[in-house]
Design a protein around this motif. Structure first.
Motif, PDB file in Angstrom:
ATOM      1  N   THR A  67       0.812  -1.222   0.000  1.00 53.09           N
ATOM      2  CA  THR A  67       0.000   0.000   0.000  1.00 53.09           C
ATOM      3  C   THR A  67       0.842   1.266   0.000  1.00 53.09           C
ATOM      4  OG1 THR A  67      -1.708  -1.172   1.255  1.00 53.09           O
ATOM      5  CG2 THR A  67      -1.849   1.228   1.220  1.00 53.09           C
ATOM      6  N   TYR A  68       1.988   1.248   0.684  1.00 53.84           N
ATOM      7  CA  TYR A  68       2.765   2.473   0.895  1.00 53.84           C
ATOM      8  C   TYR A  68       4.154   2.400   0.270  1.00 53.84           C
ATOM      9  CZ  TYR A  68      -0.977   2.925   4.301  1.00 53.84           C
ATOM     10  OH  TYR A  68      -2.209   2.979   4.896  1.00 53.84           O
ATOM     11  N   SER A  69       4.276   1.724  -0.835  1.00 50.43           N
ATOM     12  CA  SER A  69       5.572   1.569  -1.492  1.00 50.43           C
ATOM     13  C   SER A  69       6.215   2.929  -1.780  1.00 50.43           C
ATOM     14  CB  SER A  69       5.399   0.800  -2.802  1.00 50.43           C
ATOM     15  OG  SER A  69       6.628   0.667  -3.469  1.00 50.43           O
ATOM     16  N   GLY A  70       7.467   3.071  -1.385  1.00 52.69           N
ATOM     17  CA  GLY A  70       8.196   4.313  -1.598  1.00 52.69           C
ATOM     18  C   GLY A  70       8.171   5.250  -0.410  1.00 52.69           C
ATOM     19  N   LEU A  71       7.403   4.917   0.620  1.00 54.58           N
ATOM     20  CA  LEU A  71       7.361   5.761   1.816  1.00 54.58           C
ATOM     21  C   LEU A  71       8.680   5.663   2.557  1.00 54.58           C
ATOM     22  CD1 LEU A  71       5.750   7.481   3.898  1.00 54.58           C
ATOM     23  CD2 LEU A  71       5.055   5.321   4.962  1.00 54.58           C
ATOM     24  N   ARG A  72       9.199   6.797   2.963  1.00 57.27           N
ATOM     25  CA  ARG A  72      10.424   6.863   3.764  1.00 57.27           C
ATOM     26  C   ARG A  72      10.080   7.262   5.193  1.00 57.27           C
ATOM     27  NH1 ARG A  72      15.556   5.667   1.092  1.00 57.27           N
ATOM     28  NH2 ARG A  72      14.750   4.887  -0.891  1.00 57.27           N
ATOM     29  N   LEU A  73      10.949   6.901   6.115  1.00 59.04           N
ATOM     30  CA  LEU A  73      10.736   7.224   7.517  1.00 59.04           C
ATOM     31  C   LEU A  73      10.946   8.722   7.710  1.00 59.04           C
ATOM     32  CD1 LEU A  73      12.175   5.117  10.495  1.00 59.04           C
ATOM     33  CD2 LEU A  73      11.505   7.516  10.676  1.00 59.04           C
ATOM     34  N   ALA A  74       9.852   9.462   7.808  1.00 57.63           N
ATOM     35  CA  ALA A  74       9.930  10.909   8.000  1.00 57.63           C
ATOM     36  C   ALA A  74      10.477  11.183   9.397  1.00 57.63           C
ATOM     37  CB  ALA A  74       8.557  11.548   7.834  1.00 57.63           C
ATOM     38  N   GLY A  75      11.609  11.837   9.455  1.00 55.70           N
ATOM     39  CA  GLY A  75      12.291  11.988  10.730  1.00 55.70           C
ATOM     40  C   GLY A  75      12.064  13.323  11.401  1.00 55.70           C
ATOM     41  N   ILE A  76      12.807  13.519  12.482  1.00 54.53           N
ATOM     42  CA  ILE A  76      12.844  14.786  13.214  1.00 54.53           C
ATOM     43  C   ILE A  76      14.325  15.120  13.365  1.00 54.53           C
ATOM     44  CG2 ILE A  76      12.172  16.028  15.310  1.00 54.53           C
ATOM     45  CD1 ILE A  76      10.021  13.901  15.769  1.00 54.53           C
ATOM     46  N   PRO A  77      14.915  15.841  12.417  1.00 48.75           N
ATOM     47  CA  PRO A  77      16.365  16.056  12.439  1.00 48.75           C
ATOM     48  C   PRO A  77      16.890  16.765  13.688  1.00 48.75           C
ATOM     49  CG  PRO A  77      15.486  16.533  10.264  1.00 48.75           C
ATOM     50  CD  PRO A  77      14.310  16.341  11.176  1.00 48.75           C
ATOM     51  N   ASP A  78      16.075  17.592  14.326  1.00 55.54           N
ATOM     52  CA  ASP A  78      16.504  18.340  15.508  1.00 55.54           C
ATOM     53  C   ASP A  78      16.372  17.455  16.747  1.00 55.54           C
ATOM     54  OD1 ASP A  78      17.030  20.161  17.505  1.00 55.54           O
ATOM     55  OD2 ASP A  78      15.209  21.321  17.231  1.00 55.54           O
ATOM     56  N   LEU A  79      17.496  17.126  17.388  1.00 57.89           N
ATOM     57  CA  LEU A  79      17.481  16.244  18.563  1.00 57.89           C
ATOM     58  C   LEU A  79      16.617  16.813  19.676  1.00 57.89           C
ATOM     59  CD1 LEU A  79      18.470  13.786  20.171  1.00 57.89           C
ATOM     60  CD2 LEU A  79      20.513  15.118  20.787  1.00 57.89           C
ATOM     61  N   PHE A  80      16.711  18.104  19.942  1.00 58.47           N
ATOM     62  CA  PHE A  80      15.924  18.682  21.030  1.00 58.47           C
ATOM     63  C   PHE A  80      14.437  18.586  20.736  1.00 58.47           C
ATOM     64  CE2 PHE A  80      14.304  22.573  23.347  1.00 58.47           C
ATOM     65  CZ  PHE A  80      14.324  21.965  24.599  1.00 58.47           C
ATOM     66  N   GLU A  81      14.044  18.856  19.509  1.00 59.46           N
ATOM     67  CA  GLU A  81      12.634  18.726  19.146  1.00 59.46           C
ATOM     68  C   GLU A  81      12.150  17.291  19.341  1.00 59.46           C
ATOM     69  OE1 GLU A  81       9.750  18.715  15.213  1.00 59.46           O
ATOM     70  OE2 GLU A  81      11.681  19.765  15.087  1.00 59.46           O
ATOM     71  N   ALA A  82      12.960  16.320  18.905  1.00 61.91           N
ATOM     72  CA  ALA A  82      12.573  14.912  19.042  1.00 61.91           C
ATOM     73  C   ALA A  82      12.413  14.526  20.508  1.00 61.91           C
ATOM     74  CB  ALA A  82      13.609  14.020  18.369  1.00 61.91           C
ATOM     75  N   LEU A  83      13.353  14.958  21.349  1.00 62.52           N
ATOM     76  CA  LEU A  83      13.273  14.650  22.780  1.00 62.52           C
ATOM     77  C   LEU A  83      12.041  15.297  23.413  1.00 62.52           C
ATOM     78  CD1 LEU A  83      17.046  15.111  23.617  1.00 62.52           C
ATOM     79  CD2 LEU A  83      15.754  12.997  23.970  1.00 62.52           C
ATOM     80  N   CYS A  84      11.811  16.563  23.076  1.00 60.10           N
ATOM     81  CA  CYS A  84      10.658  17.273  23.644  1.00 60.10           C
ATOM     82  C   CYS A  84       9.348  16.630  23.207  1.00 60.10           C
ATOM     83  CB  CYS A  84      10.680  18.740  23.235  1.00 60.10           C
ATOM     84  SG  CYS A  84      11.964  19.705  24.036  1.00 60.10           S
ATOM     85  N   TRP A  85       9.256  16.272  21.931  1.00 62.42           N
ATOM     86  CA  TRP A  85       8.027  15.658  21.433  1.00 62.42           C
ATOM     87  C   TRP A  85       7.781  14.325  22.131  1.00 62.42           C
ATOM     88  CZ3 TRP A  85       3.536  16.563  20.098  1.00 62.42           C
ATOM     89  CH2 TRP A  85       2.758  15.721  19.281  1.00 62.42           C
ATOM     90  N   GLY A  86       8.849  13.561  22.367  1.00 63.59           N
ATOM     91  CA  GLY A  86       8.697  12.314  23.096  1.00 63.59           C
ATOM     92  C   GLY A  86       8.219  12.525  24.522  1.00 63.59           C
ATOM     93  N   ILE A  87       8.742  13.561  25.179  1.00 64.55           N
ATOM     94  CA  ILE A  87       8.347  13.849  26.559  1.00 64.55           C
ATOM     95  C   ILE A  87       6.926  14.400  26.610  1.00 64.55           C
ATOM     96  CG2 ILE A  87       8.809  15.363  28.533  1.00 64.55           C
ATOM     97  CD1 ILE A  87      11.822  15.117  27.785  1.00 64.55           C
TER      98      ILE A  87
END
Length: 311
Positions: free
Chosen positions: A125-145
């Motif tokens: 169904t989703y062929s070609g989809l890439r793992l959309a990331g969060i390049p900013d480490l602080f943003e990723a940590l904050c979003w997780g918290i």
């Protein structure tokens, strides 16, 4: 290829073509991003993705569109004339490459997933989809918290409040685009400042403590990357107050793109497995781990594709 051109006295455009790899679909990643309708750090409209990206000494609003079957067009939009800086477009290209995970060869993942009863349904169904990331480490940590133990809708509300209160922004074509606050900005706050946005006292403490670690250089992407090992990187993160195994693996998956990162206790992952297997209940942790045995080396992509079935 870089092209600098001035459309008129009020608006400038700086364009580049970014070659995309085999097994990449701009439509798939655009649709995945578009479904996160409450996200405040990018906008999807008219088959284009718009995002404010920090580069050089400034913030640039970038329009990303498809330029044929094997390329993306990146176009910097500014409402007032700006002087081109040589390092700006290469930085933006690196950011988009990382955001869309364009350097990963997906052939081994698809070969594995094609033999897996559960994952085969997703890659068809989703062929070609890439793992959309969060390049900013602080943003990723904050979003997780921020997202711990609350529903996704309210998590997005809290994120928007923090971004619009403490982040930086740039305007383009009548829209305002935001960049996540710098660690130094959040590190300087007091707990009541974040609580006033609707954050719990405990999460406010976690965010400020984490911001101070990054602002002081005690936690960096390089520190985590240089471990060269998921478990070592996970151990560094879970030693930080407010970060447990789920948040650690989420960050290692979305920010550092570690392929074996696996948030095995994720509610969305469990719901996706329930949906695709037709179970009348959510799977247990042991059932999830058993299902994931064939995914070794690709746990992060397996998780991302399973999440995609939910939205």
């Amino acid at each position: 290829m870089y092209i600098w051109k001035r459309d008129n006295m009020e608006q400038t455009a700086y364009e580049a073509l970014l070659k995309t790899p085999r097994m990449f679909s701009f439509t798939q990643i655009k649709n995945a991003l578009a479904n996160a309708s409450r996200e405040c750090l990018y906008r999807v409209a008219d088959d284009r993705i718009y995002k404010a990206i920090p580069a050089g000494q400034g913030i640039y609003v970038v329009e990303i569109s498809e330029a044929g079957p094997e390329a993306l067009k990146l176009r910097i939009l500014q409402e007032t004339a700006v002087t081109p800086q040589p390092e700006v477009m290469p930085e933006i290209i690196r950011y988009v490459t990382e955001w869309f995970d364009l350097d990963t060869d997906l052939a081994p993942f698809y070969a594995m997933a094609g033999q897996d009863t559960l994952l085969k349904q997703t890659i068809d169904t989703y062929s070609g989809l890439r793992l959309a990331g969060i390049p900013d480490l602080f943003e990723a940590l904050c979003w997780g918290i921020i997202g711990q133990q609350i529903n996704l809708s309210y998590a997005h509300t809290l994120k928007r409040r923090i971004v619009e209160r403490y982040g930086r922004s740039a305007a383009a074509e009548g829209e305002q685009y935001w960049v996540f606050p710098a660690p130094e900005t959040i590190a300087a706050l007091s707990v009541p400042g974040l609580k006033g946005l609707g954050m719990s006292e405990r999460k406010s403490e976690y965010l400020i403590d984490t911001a101070r670690m990054l602002a002081q250089g005690k936690l960096t992407r390089e520190l985590l990357q240089d471990t060269g090992d998921l478990k070592k990187a996970e151990a560094i993160l879970v030693s930080i107050r407010g970060i447990g195994p789920w948040t650690a693996n989420y960050v290692l998956m979305r920010c550092l793109k570690m392929p074996t990162a696996f948030p095995a206790d994720d509610v969305g992952l469990h719901n996706a497995i329930k949906l695709l297997t037709g179970m009348d209940r959510k799977p247990t942790r042991q059932e999830v781990l058993k299902l994931a045995e064939p995914w070794k080396g690709w746990e992060s992509y397996a998780t991302f594709y399973l999440w995609r079935t939910l939205y």
